[in-house]
Design a protein around this motif. Structure first.
Motif, PDB file in Angstrom:
ATOM      1  N   ASP A 148       0.816  -1.218   0.000  1.00 35.82           N
ATOM      2  CA  ASP A 148       0.000   0.000   0.000  1.00 35.82           C
ATOM      3  C   ASP A 148       0.854   1.275   0.000  1.00 35.82           C
ATOM      4  O   ASP A 148       1.683   1.482   0.890  1.00 35.82           O
ATOM      5  CB  ASP A 148      -0.904   0.013   1.238  1.00 35.82           C
ATOM      6  N   ASP A 183      -6.824  -0.986  -4.836  1.00 34.68           N
ATOM      7  CA  ASP A 183      -6.707   0.415  -4.421  1.00 34.68           C
ATOM      8  C   ASP A 183      -7.808   0.801  -3.462  1.00 34.68           C
ATOM      9  O   ASP A 183      -8.725   0.023  -3.184  1.00 34.68           O
ATOM     10  CB  ASP A 183      -6.661   1.347  -5.639  1.00 34.68           C
ATOM     11  N   SER A 184      -7.685   2.015  -2.933  1.00 32.50           N
ATOM     12  CA  SER A 184      -8.620   2.517  -1.924  1.00 32.50           C
ATOM     13  C   SER A 184      -9.957   2.936  -2.518  1.00 32.50           C
ATOM     14  O   SER A 184     -10.882   3.273  -1.775  1.00 32.50           O
ATOM     15  CB  SER A 184      -7.988   3.706  -1.188  1.00 32.50           C
ATOM     16  N   GLY A 189      -8.220   7.376   1.568  1.00 34.27           N
ATOM     17  CA  GLY A 189      -8.823   6.078   1.839  1.00 34.27           C
ATOM     18  C   GLY A 189      -7.791   5.011   2.176  1.00 34.27           C
ATOM     19  O   GLY A 189      -6.609   5.310   2.395  1.00 34.27           O
ATOM     20  N   GLN A 190      -8.265   3.789   2.236  1.00 36.06           N
ATOM     21  CA  GLN A 190      -7.389   2.660   2.506  1.00 36.06           C
ATOM     22  C   GLN A 190      -7.862   1.445   1.730  1.00 36.06           C
ATOM     23  O   GLN A 190      -9.003   1.392   1.284  1.00 36.06           O
ATOM     24  CB  GLN A 190      -7.335   2.349   4.010  1.00 36.06           C
ATOM     25  N   ILE A 191      -6.959   0.494   1.565  1.00 38.51           N
ATOM     26  CA  ILE A 191      -7.293  -0.719   0.815  1.00 38.51           C
ATOM     27  C   ILE A 191      -7.858  -1.745   1.775  1.00 38.51           C
ATOM     28  O   ILE A 191      -7.286  -2.040   2.822  1.00 38.51           O
ATOM     29  CB  ILE A 191      -6.035  -1.266   0.111  1.00 38.51           C
ATOM     30  N   TYR A 192      -8.996  -2.320   1.394  1.00 38.15           N
ATOM     31  CA  TYR A 192      -9.622  -3.365   2.202  1.00 38.15           C
ATOM     32  C   TYR A 192      -9.395  -4.719   1.530  1.00 38.15           C
ATOM     33  O   TYR A 192      -9.401  -4.824   0.305  1.00 38.15           O
ATOM     34  CB  TYR A 192     -11.115  -3.100   2.356  1.00 38.15           C
TER      35      TYR A 192
END
Length: 297
Positions: A64, A85-86, A293-296
């Motif tokens: 990330d 990606d986020s 954001g963030q990657i899930y």
């Protein structure tokens, strides 16, 4: 045999790649940016990953990490890579596939070897090109164009001595399917021994060749370029001449890349490319505040 025309460009210089470690520790060859050649408007970076034969468990990637303000073109020649990606996008790139990611206002991105490829090992080879976005598009919403290998236009000369994969722009009557924000030509040529290619390139474009494999001759007063070298062309003509000598022992495999200079201020900090220091500071603040954001899983 086709010969260079009076409108063909001369060679401004030949630049050697340097080896560097990126991401989680994978080795790349990079002609630019580096201390001796840091800017080439509108291009920001060119990385060649491999070619390398990996044993099981050796493959590494780039976990990330954020991006803002530019486009990234990932071109897989061998191996399999997973992208997440986020913004909720996830994809798999196989040999010959192209991913054109416009980072725009900001996205957190992950590029890792596909899990089965990591387990089994194999040959890994890819190219990543960073392209600057004009100021008006810096903060556009992120977007992706993923083109499978079968949809990349391929063309040949009548004698089949020259083959081209058209990633962006046009060559030998074939036109790319990818839509770019900055006008770009991105062509993957393979020339058999004894072949010569004259490729039109608008005079206002900056242009270079990156040699993937083999040794060729370039420009009106032919200059040699070898595996891992970047051949930089002057803006003194309307086409580029490329040839593979008749006594060559192997095909000449290369990328021809050209684009319209933006002629705008460039401020870079790691994965952020903006026009002012204040915009870079804002990008860092936005990332640290979680606004990209963030990657899930």
């Amino acid at each position: 045999m086709t010969v260079p025309t009076q409108t063909s460009r001369t060679v401004a210089g030949v630049i050697n790649s340097v080896e560097t470690l990126e991401g989680a520790g994978f080795l790349v060859r990079r002609p630019f940016p580096k201390s001796s050649f840091s800017e080439f408007d509108p291009f920001l970076l060119l990385d060649e990953l491999g070619p390398i034969n990996l044993k099981p468990g050796q493959a590494k990637g780039a976990p990330d990490h954020p991006h803002r303000g530019f486009e990234i073109v990932s071109y897989v020649l061998d191996g399999r890579l997973e992208h997440k990606d986020s913004a909720g996008h996830a994809g798999l790139l196989n040999p010959g596939d192209v991913q054109w990611m416009t980072a725009g206002a900001g996205v957190v991105h992950s590029e890792m070897p596909e899990s089965m490829f990591t387990k089994t090992g194999g040959r890994l080879h890819g190219i990543q090109l960073w392209i600057n976005l004009p100021q008006r598009d810096k903060m556009m919403p992120p977007r992706y164009q993923e083109i499978p290998a079968a949809h990349i236009p391929v063309a040949q000369t009548e004698d089949r001595s020259v083959t081209v994969r058209v990633i962006a722009g046009e060559a030998l009557g074939a036109k790319a399917v990818i839509q770019t924000r900055t006008p770009i030509t991105y062509l993957h040529f393979t020339l058999q021994p004894g072949a010569t290619m004259i490729q039109p390139v608008p005079e206002e474009y900056n242009a270079f060749v990156y040699v993937l494999e083999g040794s060729g001759l370039f420009g009106t007063e032919p200059a040699p370029g070898d595996d891992g070298q970047m051949v930089l062309f002057s803006q003194d003509g309307e086409d580029v001449a490329i040839s593979n000598p008749a006594d060559a022992q192997r095909p000449l495999d290369l990328l021809l890349i050209a684009g319209v200079p933006l002629n705008e201020p460039v401020v870079r900090y790691g994965p952020f490319v903006m026009n002012t220091e204040a915009e870079i500071t804002q990008a860092i603040d936005d990332y640290q505040a979680g606004k990209m954001g963030q990657i899930y899983a």
